[in-house]
Design a protein around this motif. Structure first.
Motif, PDB file in Angstrom:
ATOM      1  N   GLU A   1       0.695  -1.135   0.045  1.00  0.00           N
ATOM      2  CA  GLU A   1       0.002   0.038  -0.123  1.00  0.00           C
ATOM      3  C   GLU A   1       0.730   1.222  -0.096  1.00  0.00           C
ATOM      4  N   ASP A   2       2.099   1.290   0.681  1.00  0.00           N
ATOM      5  CA  ASP A   2       2.836   2.443   0.589  1.00  0.00           C
ATOM      6  C   ASP A   2       3.969   2.548  -0.347  1.00  0.00           C
TER       7      ASP A   2
ATOM      8  N   ARG B   1      -8.835  -1.874   8.988  1.00  0.00           N
ATOM      9  CA  ARG B   1      -9.058  -0.472   8.728  1.00  0.00           C
ATOM     10  C   ARG B   1      -9.112  -0.171   7.114  1.00  0.00           C
ATOM     11  N   ARG B   2      -8.361  -0.851   6.524  1.00  0.00           N
ATOM     12  CA  ARG B   2      -8.334  -0.834   5.028  1.00  0.00           C
ATOM     13  C   ARG B   2      -9.728  -1.317   4.327  1.00  0.00           C
ATOM     14  N   TYR B   3     -10.383  -2.161   4.891  1.00  0.00           N
ATOM     15  CA  TYR B   3     -11.571  -2.661   4.534  1.00  0.00           C
ATOM     16  C   TYR B   3     -12.533  -1.305   4.695  1.00  0.00           C
ATOM     17  N   VAL B   4     -12.624  -0.868   5.919  1.00  0.00           N
ATOM     18  CA  VAL B   4     -13.501   0.324   6.403  1.00  0.00           C
ATOM     19  C   VAL B   4     -13.215   1.500   5.639  1.00  0.00           C
ATOM     20  N   SER B   5     -12.072   1.770   5.449  1.00  0.00           N
ATOM     21  CA  SER B   5     -11.823   2.977   4.743  1.00  0.00           C
ATOM     22  C   SER B   5     -12.140   3.151   3.130  1.00  0.00           C
ATOM     23  N   ARG B   6     -11.889   1.753   2.631  1.00  0.00           N
ATOM     24  CA  ARG B   6     -11.910   1.602   1.169  1.00  0.00           C
ATOM     25  C   ARG B   6     -13.253   1.111   0.697  1.00  0.00           C
ATOM     26  N   LEU B   7     -14.124   0.275   1.756  1.00  0.00           N
ATOM     27  CA  LEU B   7     -15.275  -0.286   1.329  1.00  0.00           C
ATOM     28  C   LEU B   7     -16.239   0.357   2.235  1.00  0.00           C
ATOM     29  N   GLY B   8     -16.185   1.103   3.163  1.00  0.00           N
ATOM     30  CA  GLY B   8     -17.167   1.357   4.207  1.00  0.00           C
ATOM     31  C   GLY B   8     -17.536   0.503   5.247  1.00  0.00           C
TER      32      GLY B   8
ATOM     33  N   LYS C   1      -0.839  10.263  -4.168  1.00  0.00           N
ATOM     34  CA  LYS C   1      -1.133   9.113  -3.446  1.00  0.00           C
ATOM     35  C   LYS C   1      -0.743   8.792  -1.813  1.00  0.00           C
ATOM     36  N   ARG C   2       0.172   9.468  -1.470  1.00  0.00           N
ATOM     37  CA  ARG C   2       0.563   9.479  -0.094  1.00  0.00           C
ATOM     38  C   ARG C   2      -0.441  10.208   0.762  1.00  0.00           C
ATOM     39  N   THR C   3      -0.815  11.460   0.136  1.00  0.00           N
ATOM     40  CA  THR C   3      -1.831  12.385   0.663  1.00  0.00           C
ATOM     41  C   THR C   3      -3.117  11.608   0.987  1.00  0.00           C
ATOM     42  N   ILE C   4      -3.577  10.901   0.144  1.00  0.00           N
ATOM     43  CA  ILE C   4      -4.889  10.283   0.065  1.00  0.00           C
ATOM     44  C   ILE C   4      -4.765   9.022   1.097  1.00  0.00           C
ATOM     45  N   ASN C   5      -3.748   8.220   1.058  1.00  0.00           N
ATOM     46  CA  ASN C   5      -3.484   6.987   1.814  1.00  0.00           C
ATOM     47  C   ASN C   5      -3.573   7.770   3.576  1.00  0.00           C
TER      48      ASN C   5
ATOM     49  N   ALA D   1      -7.019   8.863   4.311  1.00  0.00           N
ATOM     50  CA  ALA D   1      -7.762   7.514   4.713  1.00  0.00           C
ATOM     51  C   ALA D   1      -7.570   6.795   5.956  1.00  0.00           C
ATOM     52  N   ARG D   2      -6.193   6.877   6.526  1.00  0.00           N
ATOM     53  CA  ARG D   2      -5.650   6.372   7.977  1.00  0.00           C
ATOM     54  C   ARG D   2      -6.079   7.402   9.061  1.00  0.00           C
ATOM     55  N   GLY D   3      -6.561   8.474   8.674  1.00  0.00           N
ATOM     56  CA  GLY D   3      -6.625   9.501   9.634  1.00  0.00           C
ATOM     57  C   GLY D   3      -5.272   9.758  10.146  1.00  0.00           C
ATOM     58  N   GLN D   4      -4.310   9.951   9.628  1.00  0.00           N
ATOM     59  CA  GLN D   4      -2.869  10.271   9.601  1.00  0.00           C
ATOM     60  C   GLN D   4      -2.373  11.465   8.973  1.00  0.00           C
ATOM     61  N   LEU D   5      -3.100  12.302   8.306  1.00  0.00           N
ATOM     62  CA  LEU D   5      -2.635  13.535   7.372  1.00  0.00           C
ATOM     63  C   LEU D   5      -1.645  14.145   8.085  1.00  0.00           C
ATOM     64  N   ASP D   6      -0.401  14.231   7.355  1.00  0.00           N
ATOM     65  CA  ASP D   6       0.775  15.130   7.821  1.00  0.00           C
ATOM     66  C   ASP D   6       0.494  16.562   6.936  1.00  0.00           C
ATOM     67  N   VAL D   7      -0.231  17.252   7.559  1.00  0.00           N
ATOM     68  CA  VAL D   7      -0.845  18.576   7.005  1.00  0.00           C
ATOM     69  C   VAL D   7       0.371  19.529   6.156  1.00  0.00           C
ATOM     70  N   ALA D   8       1.360  19.598   7.096  1.00  0.00           N
ATOM     71  CA  ALA D   8       2.445  20.496   6.846  1.00  0.00           C
ATOM     72  C   ALA D   8       3.178  19.900   5.667  1.00  0.00           C
TER      73      ALA D   8
END
Length: 265
Positions: free
Chosen positions: A104-105, A157-164, A221-225, A228-235
């Motif tokens: 995934e990474d 988490r991948r199932y939930v974030s991608r499929l609901g 792709k990195r930002t989207i992932n 989806a994980r709730g781990q966005l590095d905004v900066a």
């Protein structure tokens, strides 16, 4: 045209195989007699192949597929059963999770060419790819609840974030098999095609991805992932955006648009 193994093509069983054709890399799971069931040595081989692909700047897209009539039957249950009675019971789950998360990474876009059924842990292996093109005869089955197995957290988490949430609960808690049209309906498949059209559709998508701006795609792709994980590095995401606005890719993209020609990245 990039050709994938046909459902009846004979292959000597072996660890996953890597083929590189220009900007495309293709990894083929290669134990067709056992529906490409993954062994411990296959996990090690996949990690080595991922490292090799990531280290090659010429590779802009990865295709993951299977040999024979199935994509993969998942991780060898016999190995899991043996480990469950030993002091190393976490090894298989941890190793498999590491492989899927590593996939995934990967920075370049990834396509799973689902040449047939996908079962068990391999449903998450395919889900870790950015796109999944499946044949209309495919099916999927997540048997964790029937095996008494609590699946690893990053896979859930991948199932939930991608499929609901609802689809994740249905697949994990009922352990029911679903067919290709249902896989498409819930978003597991990006596209569904006849068996005869799989090569062409995967090549079309791979060619389009390989032609796009690689740095921009890696960053998005990195930002989207991360989102989806709730781990966005905004900066970091803001920095990638600002860098792209003054980079060579956008200069070429704008120039190509003005000259009405395909960009050359």
């Amino acid at each position: 045209m990039m050709q994938f193994p046909s459902p009846t093509s004979p292959e000597t069983p072996s660890p996953p195989r890597l083929d590189i054709d220009g900007a495309r890399a293709t990894i083929r799971l290669n134990r067709p007699k056992h529906l490409n069931r993954l062994q411990a040595e296959d996990l090690d081989a996949l990690l080595r192949l991922f490292e090799r692909i990531e280290a090659d700047p010429a590779i802009r897209v990865l295709v993951l597929t299977g040999t024979g009539r199935a994509f993969s039957a998942g991780y060898d249950l016999g190995s899991i059963a043996e480990l469950a009675t030993s002091d190393q019971e976490q090894t298989a789950g941890t190793a498999f999770e590491v492989v899927v998360n590593r996939l995934e990474d990967l920075p370049m876009p990834t396509i799973c060419a689902l040449n047939g059924g996908v079962y068990g842990g391999s449903t998450d292996l395919a889900l870790a790819c950015d796109f999944r093109i499946g044949v209309d005869t495919a099916e999927m089955f997540m048997p964790a609840a029937r095996l008494g197995l609590h699946y690893y957290k990053s896979g859930i988490r991948r199932y939930v974030s991608r499929l609901g949430v609802d689809n994740a609960k249905k697949l994990f808690l009922t352990a029911e098999k679903i067919d290709a049209p249902e896989m498409l309906r819930i978003g597991y498949l990006t596209a569904m095609v006849p068996v005869s059209a799989l090569d062409e559709e995967v090549e079309r998508l791979a060619r389009g991805l390989a032609a796009n701006a690689p740095a921009a795609m890696r960053g998005m792709k990195r930002t989207i992932n991360e989102i989806a994980r709730g781990q966005l590095d905004v900066a970091a995401a803001d920095r990638r955006h600002r860098d792209s606005m003054r980079g060579a890719e956008i200069a070429e993209g704008i120039k190509a648009f003005a000259e009405r020609r395909p960009p050359k990245f």
